[in-house]
Scaffold this active site. Structure first.
Site, short mmCIF file in Angstrom:
data_model
loop_
_atom_site.label_atom_id
_atom_site.label_comp_id
_atom_site.label_asym_id
_atom_site.label_seq_id
_atom_site.Cartn_x
_atom_site.Cartn_y
_atom_site.Cartn_z
N LYS A 146 -10.86 -7.40 -5.85
CA LYS A 146 -11.64 -6.52 -6.09
C LYS A 146 -11.06 -5.07 -6.63
CE LYS A 146 -11.63 -5.35 -1.20
NZ LYS A 146 -12.54 -5.24 0.08
N LYS B 118 1.08 -1.14 -0.14
CA LYS B 118 0.07 0.05 -0.02
C LYS B 118 0.90 1.31 -0.01
CE LYS B 118 -4.48 -1.43 1.81
NZ LYS B 118 -5.41 -1.25 2.88
N LYS C 62 -5.38 -14.65 -8.34
CA LYS C 62 -6.57 -14.45 -7.53
C LYS C 62 -7.40 -13.36 -8.48
CE LYS C 62 -8.31 -13.57 -3.09
NZ LYS C 62 -7.75 -12.46 -1.92
#
Ligand code: TRP
Length: 334
Positions: free
Chosen positions: A200, A115, A197
């Site tokens: 979102k 992040k 994977k």
């Protein structure tokens, strides 16, 4: 109503954009815990502000996330559904646990590294201490079990370390939680790169099916799903795309992979993708409809928030006063 039950706690950020991966791997199964456990499902708005948010959007998505939990089958009479910032003990214990969490430990968190690379202009202290707040969420309720995705395993390990450290210094204070991480079988992959994977936050919308996508969008995205140059609908190596679609079909229908392979034997890829898309869209239709109904009834959602916060507060307060006593804070006498 819930007394003496063991506790399950999980948190979801108010992003409102959850995918069928989140649904099949996690939320869909949350309801089943409520017989045996006192379950807390928390919309973690305080975690959300570690990256810059548009206030009106954060507020709307907090409602949406709550409504989505409920539309996915979490009954607010059987589970405690609440918003993190409504229970001030999260911030309070978060600070205390900051003081029992090491700089070195926080520096090793892969989510922090990711992040801060993505938000290079806003590497704030909250982003860094995020895992200590998450530990506070969990430990406040004397949680035994934390259903989370693979990506949260490291944070959960840290929460366990913090709990053990605190218990060692002050005697038994916190239950040391276990993770409940879904099996590989529940792993849903990207429709555009089936070796990854489904995420979102994937910038390519075609890669992701969201719980609230319209039927048209769902079918369009399945039609564009990446497969292979062969023509056999079988699960296996080198056929990650087809395997992923079979897995999604199997998760929605409850059929085994072998049964699905048999059912689609001899069919072309195009028709197969359409069939999986329709199954998925039809399955999610009632979720979509219930979500719309709930979002049109803000007053009801607010009532659920209030009820959840009250219940969470009662239990959080108990742990927090124990913590205050143990670390030597004075009591305020009235
Ligand atoms: N960090 C979690 C995520 O990003 C959300 C979260 C916050 C959480 N507090 C939690 C998950 C407590 C489980 C338990 O997905």
């Amino acid at each position: 109503m819930f007394n003496d039950k063991k506790v399950v706690f999980s948190g979801v950020q108010p992003s409102g954009n959850l995918t069928i991966g989140n649904y099949l791997g996690a939320i869909r199964n949350f309801g089943a815990f409520s017989e045996e456990y006192h379950c807390y499902y928390c919309v973690v708005d305080m975690h959300a502000i570690t990256v810059r948010q548009v206030p009106a959007e954060l507020r709307r998505r907090t409602y949406e996330t709550l409504a989505l939990y409920m539309a996915c089958g979490l009954d607010p009479q059987k589970n405690t559904l609440f918003v993190q910032s409504h229970v001030p003990q999260h911030a309070e214990l978060g600070w205390v646990l900051d003081c029992y969490t090491m700089f070195g430990e926080l520096s090793r968190m892969t989510q922090f590294k990711d992040k801060s690379a993505k938000n290079a202009d806003n590497i704030n202290a909250g982003l860094f201490t995020y895992p200590a707040l998450m530990a506070a969420d969990i430990l406040l309720y004397q949680t035994e079990l934390v259903p989370v995705g693979q990506d949260q395993k490291q944070h959960l390990e840290l929460a366990r370390d913090i709990a053990n450290r605190f218990n060692q210094v002050y005697g038994e204070t916190f239950v040391v939680p276990d993770g409940y991480i879904p099996k590989e079988g529940a792993k849903i992959c990207s429709l555009q790169d089936p070796t990854k994977k489904m995420s979102k936050s994937d910038p390519n919308e075609n890669a992701v099916i969201r719980i609230l996508d319209s039927k048209d969008d769902i079918i369009k995205k399945f039609k564009r799903a990446v497969t292979d140059s062969g023509n056999e609908i079988i699960h296996g190596e080198g056929k990650e795309g087809i395997s992923n679609l079979l897995n999604i079909y199997s998760c929605f229908t409850g059929k085994t992979i072998e049964e699905a392979e048999k059912e689609f034997k001899g069919m072309g890829y195009g028709d197969f993708k359409l069939a999986v898309g329709e199954t998925c869209a039809d399955y999610l239709k009632p979720v979509r409809e219930e979500f719309a109904r709930l979002m049109a009834d803000k007053a009801y959602l607010e009532q659920i928030m209030a009820q959840g916060a009250e219940d969470a507060y009662k239990n959080a307060r108990r742990t927090m006063s124990k913590v205050r006593r143990k670390i030597g804070f004075t009591e305020l006498k009235h």
